[in-house]
Motif scaffolding. Structure first.
Motif, PDB file in Angstrom:
ATOM      1  N   ILE A  32       0.873  -1.175   0.000  1.00 22.12           N
ATOM      2  CA  ILE A  32       0.000   0.000   0.000  1.00 22.12           C
ATOM      3  C   ILE A  32       0.908   1.222   0.000  1.00 22.12           C
ATOM      4  N   ILE A  33       0.663   2.117  -0.949  1.00 23.29           N
ATOM      5  CA  ILE A  33       1.542   3.267  -1.156  1.00 23.29           C
ATOM      6  C   ILE A  33       0.737   4.550  -1.239  1.00 23.29           C
ATOM      7  N   SER A  34       1.436   5.677  -1.300  1.00 23.98           N
ATOM      8  CA  SER A  34       0.793   6.959  -1.580  1.00 23.98           C
ATOM      9  C   SER A  34       1.392   7.511  -2.867  1.00 23.98           C
ATOM     10  N   SER A  35       0.685   8.451  -3.463  1.00 24.25           N
ATOM     11  CA  SER A  35       1.132   9.051  -4.711  1.00 24.25           C
ATOM     12  C   SER A  35       1.381  10.529  -4.458  1.00 24.25           C
ATOM     13  N   PRO A  36       2.421  11.109  -5.059  1.00 25.43           N
ATOM     14  CA  PRO A  36       3.310  10.538  -6.067  1.00 25.43           C
ATOM     15  C   PRO A  36       4.260   9.507  -5.454  1.00 25.43           C
ATOM     16  N   LEU A  37       4.709   8.592  -6.291  1.00 23.56           N
ATOM     17  CA  LEU A  37       5.563   7.492  -5.885  1.00 23.56           C
ATOM     18  C   LEU A  37       6.893   7.588  -6.617  1.00 23.56           C
ATOM     19  N   ASP A  81       2.834   9.901 -10.742  1.00 28.48           N
ATOM     20  CA  ASP A  81       1.552  10.129 -10.077  1.00 28.48           C
ATOM     21  C   ASP A  81       0.618   9.009 -10.472  1.00 28.48           C
ATOM     22  N   LEU A  82       0.055   8.338  -9.492  1.00 26.14           N
ATOM     23  CA  LEU A  82      -0.896   7.259  -9.745  1.00 26.14           C
ATOM     24  C   LEU A  82      -2.219   7.584  -9.061  1.00 26.14           C
ATOM     25  N   GLU A 100      -1.208  -0.733  -4.282  1.00 27.75           N
ATOM     26  CA  GLU A 100      -2.480  -0.043  -4.098  1.00 27.75           C
ATOM     27  C   GLU A 100      -2.220   1.348  -3.556  1.00 27.75           C
ATOM     28  N   VAL A 101      -2.726   2.344  -4.296  1.00 30.27           N
ATOM     29  CA  VAL A 101      -2.579   3.735  -3.897  1.00 30.27           C
ATOM     30  C   VAL A 101      -3.766   4.112  -3.039  1.00 30.27           C
ATOM     31  N   GLN A 102      -3.482   4.664  -1.844  1.00 29.02           N
ATOM     32  CA  GLN A 102      -4.569   5.122  -0.969  1.00 29.02           C
ATOM     33  C   GLN A 102      -4.523   6.611  -0.801  1.00 29.02           C
TER      34      GLN A 102
END
Length: 157
Positions: free
Chosen positions: A58-63, A124-125, A155-157
């Protein structure tokens, strides 16, 4: 004429991005096979990897994606075709790998070339699940195939 490369259409798919911001799908990617370059000889221990991503993370954007390689060396594409050397490509929400010897197309925001030898990229996702694949290729953008690729789903949250 060893510098002459013969191209054979590998797939009957439409042309890749023309540099505009149109959204391309996997069905719009042109892939050509390079017959004069052997990229199938991958030695034991040679692989690519994500330095900062794991499958189902689980990630955040921008990555910022950090790309690594073992058993080969990253070099700019304009260095030519050199044994055990090449550069990275990212395939975002599209193919998981490119077959060995196949030229990697450019598709706006979906298949990204790092011909300068770059090993990091910030993207950016949108929120949700995304498939990110890394593909290593030689100086002619001819893929080393599945053995020099890595895919994760994030998965972008």
């Amino acid at each position: 004429m060893k510098n002459l490369i013969y191209l054979l259409p590998f797939s009957v798919l439409a042309a890749c991005s023309n540099g505009t911001n149109n959204e391309s799908t996997a069905n719009e990617i042109t892939i050509e096979k390079t017959l004069a370059v052997d990229t199938t000889a991958i030695a034991f221990g040679q692989e690519v990897y994500f330095e900062n991503l794991e499958d189902m993370q689980i990630i955040s954007s921008p990555l910022t994606i950090k790309m690594g390689v073992k058993g080969m060396e990253v070099e700019p594409a304009n260095s030519g075709v050199n044994k055990n050397k090449g550069h990275h490509h990212l395939l975002i929400d599209t193919l998981s790998f490119i077959s060995p010897g196949t030229l990697i197309p450019m598709v706006d925001k979906r298949i990204i070339h790092f011909g300068g030898g770059q090993t990091e990229y910030t993207v950016d996702l949108s929120p949700g699940k995304h498939q990110i694949s890394m593909q290593f290729a030689n100086g002619l953008h001819s893929s080393y195939g599945i053995r020099m690729s890595k895919t994760v789903t994030v998965e972008v949250q």
